[in-house]
Design a protein around this motif. Sequence first.
Motif, PDB file in Angstrom:
ATOM      1  N   ARG A 103      97.122  76.788   4.006  1.00 26.20           N
ATOM      2  CA  ARG A 103      97.572  77.033   5.383  1.00 26.20           C
ATOM      3  C   ARG A 103      98.019  75.735   6.052  1.00 26.20           C
ATOM      4  NH1 ARG A 103      92.650  79.579   7.079  1.00 26.20           N
ATOM      5  NH2 ARG A 103      92.429  81.092   5.436  1.00 26.20           N
ATOM      6  N   ALA A 104      97.312  74.657   5.781  1.00 25.67           N
ATOM      7  CA  ALA A 104      97.680  73.364   6.367  1.00 25.67           C
ATOM      8  C   ALA A 104      99.025  72.888   5.816  1.00 25.67           C
ATOM      9  CB  ALA A 104      96.598  72.327   6.088  1.00 25.67           C
ATOM     10  N   LEU A 105      99.298  73.162   4.551  1.00 26.60           N
ATOM     11  CA  LEU A 105     100.568  72.758   3.949  1.00 26.60           C
ATOM     12  C   LEU A 105     101.750  73.504   4.553  1.00 26.60           C
ATOM     13  CD1 LEU A 105      99.748  72.329   0.142  1.00 26.60           C
ATOM     14  CD2 LEU A 105     100.238  70.550   1.811  1.00 26.60           C
ATOM     15  N   GLU A 106     101.506  74.694   5.059  1.00 27.91           N
ATOM     16  CA  GLU A 106     102.593  75.461   5.670  1.00 27.91           C
ATOM     17  C   GLU A 106     103.108  74.766   6.928  1.00 27.91           C
ATOM     18  OE1 GLU A 106     101.017  79.324   6.341  1.00 27.91           O
ATOM     19  OE2 GLU A 106     100.966  79.844   4.208  1.00 27.91           O
ATOM     20  N   ASP A 107     102.271  73.964   7.586  1.00 31.15           N
ATOM     21  CA  ASP A 107     102.671  73.262   8.807  1.00 31.15           C
ATOM     22  C   ASP A 107     103.415  71.960   8.544  1.00 31.15           C
ATOM     23  OD1 ASP A 107     101.443  75.280  10.215  1.00 31.15           O
ATOM     24  OD2 ASP A 107      99.540  74.189  10.410  1.00 31.15           O
ATOM     25  N   VAL A 108     103.445  71.536   7.302  1.00 28.85           N
ATOM     26  CA  VAL A 108     104.135  70.291   6.967  1.00 28.85           C
ATOM     27  C   VAL A 108     105.633  70.566   6.907  1.00 28.85           C
ATOM     28  CG1 VAL A 108     104.419  68.487   5.206  1.00 28.85           C
ATOM     29  CG2 VAL A 108     102.146  69.422   5.687  1.00 28.85           C
ATOM     30  N   PRO A 109     106.433  69.804   7.672  1.00 35.36           N
ATOM     31  CA  PRO A 109     107.879  70.071   7.670  1.00 35.36           C
ATOM     32  C   PRO A 109     108.533  69.618   6.368  1.00 35.36           C
ATOM     33  CG  PRO A 109     107.393  68.148   8.995  1.00 35.36           C
ATOM     34  CD  PRO A 109     106.075  68.726   8.575  1.00 35.36           C
ATOM     35  N   GLU A 110     109.595  70.305   6.024  1.00 36.81           N
ATOM     36  CA  GLU A 110     110.368  69.928   4.846  1.00 36.81           C
ATOM     37  C   GLU A 110     111.223  68.722   5.200  1.00 36.81           C
ATOM     38  OE1 GLU A 110     110.495  71.213   1.678  1.00 36.81           O
ATOM     39  OE2 GLU A 110     108.784  72.464   2.225  1.00 36.81           O
ATOM     40  N   LEU A 111     111.208  67.715   4.379  1.00 38.71           N
ATOM     41  CA  LEU A 111     111.987  66.501   4.627  1.00 38.71           C
ATOM     42  C   LEU A 111     112.926  66.244   3.467  1.00 38.71           C
ATOM     43  CD1 LEU A 111     109.104  64.186   5.873  1.00 38.71           C
ATOM     44  CD2 LEU A 111     110.744  65.422   7.270  1.00 38.71           C
ATOM     45  N   GLU A 112     114.001  65.549   3.767  1.00 37.81           N
ATOM     46  CA  GLU A 112     114.903  65.150   2.697  1.00 37.81           C
ATOM     47  C   GLU A 112     114.295  63.983   1.942  1.00 37.81           C
ATOM     48  OE1 GLU A 112     118.900  64.383   3.872  1.00 37.81           O
ATOM     49  OE2 GLU A 112     118.829  65.915   5.422  1.00 37.81           O
ATOM     50  N   GLU A 113     114.636  63.900   0.676  1.00 31.41           N
ATOM     51  CA  GLU A 113     114.112  62.798  -0.121  1.00 31.41           C
ATOM     52  C   GLU A 113     114.750  61.496   0.332  1.00 31.41           C
ATOM     53  OE1 GLU A 113     114.082  63.302  -4.345  1.00 31.41           O
ATOM     54  OE2 GLU A 113     113.842  65.462  -4.142  1.00 31.41           O
ATOM     55  N   THR A 114     113.987  60.453   0.260  1.00 31.02           N
ATOM     56  CA  THR A 114     114.472  59.124   0.636  1.00 31.02           C
ATOM     57  C   THR A 114     114.546  58.260  -0.617  1.00 31.02           C
ATOM     58  OG1 THR A 114     113.335  59.367   2.741  1.00 31.02           O
ATOM     59  CG2 THR A 114     114.041  57.161   2.138  1.00 31.02           C
ATOM     60  N   TYR A 115     115.641  57.579  -0.771  1.00 34.18           N
ATOM     61  CA  TYR A 115     115.825  56.707  -1.921  1.00 34.18           C
ATOM     62  C   TYR A 115     115.931  55.268  -1.448  1.00 34.18           C
ATOM     63  CZ  TYR A 115     116.937  61.054  -4.269  1.00 34.18           C
ATOM     64  OH  TYR A 115     116.888  62.319  -4.767  1.00 34.18           O
ATOM     65  N   TYR A 116     115.263  54.390  -2.133  1.00 30.81           N
ATOM     66  CA  TYR A 116     115.328  52.963  -1.820  1.00 30.81           C
ATOM     67  C   TYR A 116     115.945  52.243  -3.003  1.00 30.81           C
ATOM     68  CZ  TYR A 116     112.052  54.179   1.852  1.00 30.81           C
ATOM     69  OH  TYR A 116     111.456  54.731   2.940  1.00 30.81           O
ATOM     70  N   ILE A 117     117.007  51.540  -2.719  1.00 29.38           N
ATOM     71  CA  ILE A 117     117.653  50.758  -3.764  1.00 29.38           C
ATOM     72  C   ILE A 117     117.357  49.298  -3.468  1.00 29.38           C
ATOM     73  CG2 ILE A 117     119.818  50.114  -4.830  1.00 29.38           C
ATOM     74  CD1 ILE A 117     120.862  52.879  -4.063  1.00 29.38           C
ATOM     75  N   VAL A 118     116.685  48.661  -4.397  1.00 26.22           N
ATOM     76  CA  VAL A 118     116.290  47.267  -4.212  1.00 26.22           C
ATOM     77  C   VAL A 118     116.976  46.452  -5.294  1.00 26.22           C
ATOM     78  CG1 VAL A 118     114.335  45.686  -4.099  1.00 26.22           C
ATOM     79  CG2 VAL A 118     114.087  48.031  -3.286  1.00 26.22           C
TER      80      VAL A 118
END
Length: 71
Positions: A16-31
């Motif tokens: 139930r707690a996971l249902e409240d977590v918003p969907e986010l786009e993946e973030t990529y870091y290029i170093v």
Amino acid sequence: MKIEKEAEKILKEFSRALEDVPELEETYYIVDNLNRTSEDDVEKTDPEKILRNAPVDEDGNIVVERGEWTQ
């Protein structure tokens, strides 16, 4: 069993707690700073200058304080 019921309850609450977590786009870091190196700086040392202030005995041996951990 009591443990199984508690485990199921925990899993349901977690779901139930996971249902409240918003969907986010993946973030990529290029170093691009992988394996960066620098030149070693060598400083010249003068042992005579270092030992100039060291106390010596009559035979010319350096006198040092005995460590507390030795016997």
